[in-house]
Every structure is written in structure tokens, then in C-alpha cells.
Design a protein around this motif. Structure first.
Motif, PDB file in Angstrom:
ATOM      1  N   TRP A  28       0.842  -1.202   0.000  1.00 56.45           N
ATOM      2  CA  TRP A  28       0.000   0.000   0.000  1.00 56.45           C
ATOM      3  C   TRP A  28       0.875   1.249   0.000  1.00 56.45           C
ATOM      4  CZ3 TRP A  28      -5.414  -0.577   0.175  1.00 56.45           C
ATOM      5  CH2 TRP A  28      -5.866  -1.895   0.389  1.00 56.45           C
ATOM      6  N   LEU A  29       0.284   2.350  -0.414  1.00 54.81           N
ATOM      7  CA  LEU A  29       0.964   3.652  -0.421  1.00 54.81           C
ATOM      8  C   LEU A  29       0.064   4.700   0.223  1.00 54.81           C
ATOM      9  CD1 LEU A  29       2.271   3.640  -4.090  1.00 54.81           C
ATOM     10  CD2 LEU A  29       3.734   3.636  -2.077  1.00 54.81           C
ATOM     11  N   ALA A  30       0.669   5.623   0.952  1.00 48.22           N
ATOM     12  CA  ALA A  30      -0.086   6.757   1.489  1.00 48.22           C
ATOM     13  C   ALA A  30      -0.362   7.719   0.341  1.00 48.22           C
ATOM     14  CB  ALA A  30       0.695   7.451   2.595  1.00 48.22           C
ATOM     15  N   ALA A  31      -1.633   8.052   0.156  1.00 45.06           N
ATOM     16  CA  ALA A  31      -2.015   8.922  -0.972  1.00 45.06           C
ATOM     17  C   ALA A  31      -2.468  10.284  -0.451  1.00 45.06           C
ATOM     18  CB  ALA A  31      -3.108   8.239  -1.796  1.00 45.06           C
ATOM     19  N   GLU A  32      -3.669  10.701  -0.816  1.00 46.46           N
ATOM     20  CA  GLU A  32      -4.161  12.020  -0.417  1.00 46.46           C
ATOM     21  C   GLU A  32      -4.380  12.068   1.099  1.00 46.46           C
ATOM     22  OE1 GLU A  32      -5.198  10.701  -4.395  1.00 46.46           O
ATOM     23  OE2 GLU A  32      -5.861   9.949  -2.461  1.00 46.46           O
ATOM     24  N   GLY A  33      -4.385  13.256   1.665  1.00 43.33           N
ATOM     25  CA  GLY A  33      -4.645  13.374   3.092  1.00 43.33           C
ATOM     26  C   GLY A  33      -4.187  14.680   3.701  1.00 43.33           C
TER      27      GLY A  33
END
Length: 313
Positions: free
Chosen positions: A299-304
């Protein structure tokens, strides 16, 4: 008898046996037309007056044949004011050049948009990822499944089987409020503290306030371990604990790093694939837990919204 037309003329001696006459036909405005005709009459004798019979005129720009002896020879000369326009190439082809320039402009704009705008399915969070934004406790983020580009998602819809708890899915769109998760600690760490590899964290669904959870119930589609949402702000247990594993040599979690989340109680990795629901969550894909490390675990950290690192005193 055929009707005749009599033309009176003024004789001017040009040479010994030659007279020249000019016929003035029409108005002055007609004299400026493209085709102005002049007649030269060469008499064969010394007569001062002559009657001409109207005949069918010869084709333009051609000379009539000589008549019988004693008749007058009428020579028809046609001069045209029209001339071929010798325009420059760009004036003759300006419309084609304009269309070509417009086509090139549209192509350039399309290429620019393709290279700069984010795509819901094929792009990664480039703007923040390129800067290596650090993810801290308290940040509200979206987790994107690396292989399918779907976001980790939940909504207030229970499973129809298994635990019957709130369902968790993979969502294809980017602009959805039900895909935000707050990163919480399980120890004394505070908001703004960096998250180290190996840390045990909890993910709280921002909309429903429930925790990302797993257990040994079978998932609806693949029969792996079910992943659900459980509890609230006041209720949480070890089934909500996930161990952060950072791929590569990174020591703290940054947005450009690939990660895995391993469930502490069951040992299963947070997993997704292209198997999709067809009814209640139509078009959304299954999220589950699997024991093995696979490419579908990443997984990857995306928008936020990312809280800055708290400076140590």
C-alpha cells in the motif's frame, strides 16, 4: 430586308488610304468594365459614308476573315483588365495553415494535461510523494492499493455474512470522504510524532469513527480473513492493531515509501485484489487478510492531511 444600323463617323486622315474610327458604346461606367472592345475599320475606297449591316459577331479575341472586294474589313480586338493574381503562398493557403496551427495547439494542450494531471486509476500521489512527506500520528490519510490503485474504504453497510460488522472495501474513486483514515498510536506517542518501521498503529475511519479490524471470519468473496470496522472512540481491542512494515531501508514512514500492514492477532497482511462486489457495493473490490507476503499486500499513502513533525524540546 434585314434591319441595318447606320454609324456616322468623323473621318480623320491617318495615312493616304486609311481611316481609323472608334465606336463609343454604352455609358462611361461601362467603359471601365473588364471587356472593352474597340473596332478599327479600314476602308477599301474613298467613300465618306458607309452603311454597315449588323451581323453575328465573331468569337472574342479572334480576327474576322476578309470579306468580298469593296467591303470593309472589321477587326475585333478584345482587351481584358483581368490578370492572374500572383499572390504569396501564405495568402493562398492561410486557412490550411490556420487549421494546422490549431491542431498543433490542441495536441500540445492534451499532452500537457496528460502529463500533469492526476489520474484516478494510474497515477500515484506525485506532488507530496516526490518531497517525501513524513506521516505522523494524527494525520488523516488515504491508503492506496499499489497494484489496483483502489483506496481503502469503508461505509455504514454491514457484511451480509461472517461477523456482520461494518464492511471494508477498495474504492476506485479519489474524491470520496469515506476513504479517510486517522493514524492513531497504541502507546504514549503524541500527535505529530513520526512513525517508525515496526510500530503498532490503529487506523480509525474518519466518517464512522470505527477501527480497521480483522479476525478469523471468512471474507465474502475469496474466503480469506475478513477485514471489517469495529468499535468507536471509546471501544477498541487488539483486533484493531496493525504492525507497520516499511519496504526498503526507510526507518520512518514517508509518503513515497511502500508499506505493508500486518494484523497483530492473526498475522494476516492487509490485502486486496481485482475481485469485485456486484450488489450492495457494486464496482468496489474486496479487502481481506492473507497470511503470505504478496505483491497485492503493498500500500501507499495517498491524499490526506499530514501533521508536521513535532520538534523535540
Amino acid at each position: 430586308k434585314k434591319p441595318t444600323t447606320t454609324i456616322k463617323y468623323h473621318r480623320r486622315l491617318e495615312s493616304r488610304n486609311c481611316l481609323k474610327f472608334h465606336l463609343r458604346i454604352g455609358t462611361s461606367s461601362e467603359l471601365h468594365r473588364a471587356s472593352a472592345k474597340s473596332f478599327i475599320v479600314a476602308p477599301s475606297g474613298l467613300q465618306q459614308h458607309q452603311t454597315l449591316t449588323r451581323r453575328k459577331s465573331a468569337p472574342p479575341s479572334t480576327l474576322s476573315q476578309a470579306g468580298a472586294p469593296g467591303s470593309k474589313r472589321i477587326v475585333l480586338k478584345e482587351s481584358s483588365s483581368e490578370s492572374d493574381l500572383d499572390l504569396p503562398f501564405w495568402q493562398r493557403t492561410w486557412f490550411i495553415v490556420l487549421l494546422l496551427l490549431m491542431a498543433i495547439s490542441f495536441f500540445g494542450l492534451a499532452l500537457f494535461l496528460f502529463l500533469t494531471l492526476d489520474s484516478d486509476y494510474t497515477s500515484t500521489p506525485v506532488s507530496a510523494a516526490s518531497e517525501g512527506v513524513q506521516i505522523t500520528y494524527g494525520s488523516a490519510i488515504k491508503l492506496m492499493h499499489e497494484k489496483t490503485k483502489f483506496r481503502l474504504h469503508s461505509h455504514d453497510v454491514p457484511y451480509g455474512s461472517g461477523s456482520g460488522q461494518q464492511s471494508v472495501t477498495g474504492f476506485p474513486g479519489v474524491d470520496d470522504a469515506n476513504s479517510y483514515w486517522a493514524v492513531r498510536s497504541t502507546d504514549s506517542s503524541k500527535q505529530g510524532d513520526p512513525i517508525k518501521s515496526g510500530s503498532i498503529i490503529r487506523l480509525q475511519h474518519m466518517k464512522t469513527r470505527r477501527w480497521l479490524h480483522s479476525h478469523l471470519h471468512a471474507s465474502p468473496i475469496s474466503g480469506n480473513m475478513e477485514v471489517s470496522c469495529f468499535g468507536d472512540d471509546k471501544e477498541s481491542d487488539t483486533g484493531d492493531y496493525w504492525r507497520l512494515e516499511i519496504e526498503g531501508s526507510g526507518k520512518t514512514w514517508r509518503q513515497d515509501q511502500r508499506i505493508r500492514l500486518q494484523h497483530v492477532d492473526t498475522g494476516g497482511y492487509l490485502h486486496s485484489h481485482d475481485k469485485k462486489y456486484t450488489r450492495i457495493a457494486g464496482g468496489q473490490q474486496e479487502v481481506c487478510g492473507v497470511k503470505e507476503k504478496r505483491p497485492d499486500n503493498v500500500w501507499l499513502a495517498a491524499e490526506g492531511v499530514y501533521f508536521p513533525v513535532t520538534e523535540s524540546k
